[in-house]
Design a protein around this motif. Sequence first.
Motif, PDB file in Angstrom:
ATOM      1  N   GLY A   1       0.797  -1.254   0.152  1.00  0.00           N
ATOM      2  CA  GLY A   1      -0.034  -0.158   0.015  1.00  0.00           C
ATOM      3  C   GLY A   1       0.757   1.287   0.115  1.00  0.00           C
ATOM      4  O   GLY A   1       0.334   2.212  -0.536  1.00  0.00           O
TER       5      GLY A   1
ATOM      6  N   ALA B   1       4.069   7.189  -0.768  1.00  0.00           N
ATOM      7  CA  ALA B   1       4.850   7.852   0.478  1.00  0.00           C
ATOM      8  C   ALA B   1       6.324   7.286   0.752  1.00  0.00           C
ATOM      9  O   ALA B   1       6.068   8.093   1.579  1.00  0.00           O
ATOM     10  CB  ALA B   1       3.874   6.317   1.301  1.00  0.00           C
TER      11      ALA B   1
ATOM     12  N   SER C   1       1.288   4.345  -3.238  1.00  0.00           N
ATOM     13  CA  SER C   1       0.686   5.670  -2.907  1.00  0.00           C
ATOM     14  C   SER C   1       1.540   6.449  -2.993  1.00  0.00           C
ATOM     15  O   SER C   1       2.143   7.534  -3.120  1.00  0.00           O
ATOM     16  CB  SER C   1       0.122   5.493  -1.465  1.00  0.00           C
TER      17      SER C   1
END
Length: 200
Positions: free
Chosen positions: A97, A103, A101
């Motif tokens: 995840g 991140a 994204s």
Amino acid sequence: MAKVLVLYHSFYGHIEAMANAVAEGARQVEGTTVQVKRVPETMPQDVFRKAGGKENQAAAVAQPAELADYDAIVFGTPTRFGNMTAQMRNFLDQTGGLWASGALVGKVGSVFTASGTQHGGQESTLLTFHPTLLHHGMIVVGLPYSETRQTGLDEIKGGSPYGASTITGAQGERMPSEQELGMAQFQGRHVATIASKLAS
């Protein structure tokens, strides 16, 4: 100000000791906040205990999502057949995840390790860890040769331009030497310095 996470997996306590040295070095950079955490132990507790695993490690257990909260992450893992441990791999495999994204893009990533013998796969563990960091878009930082302890021939020791390391002995009987802990401190300070510059 930079936020640094030292994230490790340790079985006998060697990587735990190196992680604390990395954190000590990072804290020497003014304005840096440092957290030391560990990945979950996946080995059954009775098997871990019978194998001599170090229980009651002080560091809290990290969650994959929190990696996004830091400017730099220094990962520590023992060597298993020239690669990271399954426990570290399992943790990283849960960061899809974060990858999706973006991140961790632009954050600093660095690695340190340990092996039982002098040629037990330290460099291959560090180098095979780096692709995961690169897939996340991280800026990979090693241990530059300005840390001259890695070039000395005065004792058998770990250390390479790919990251700090320690030699544990075949039975885990050797804890990190002062020079190996010094290299770990240098790496922590080096990572924190770069992260601070990027954060500003």
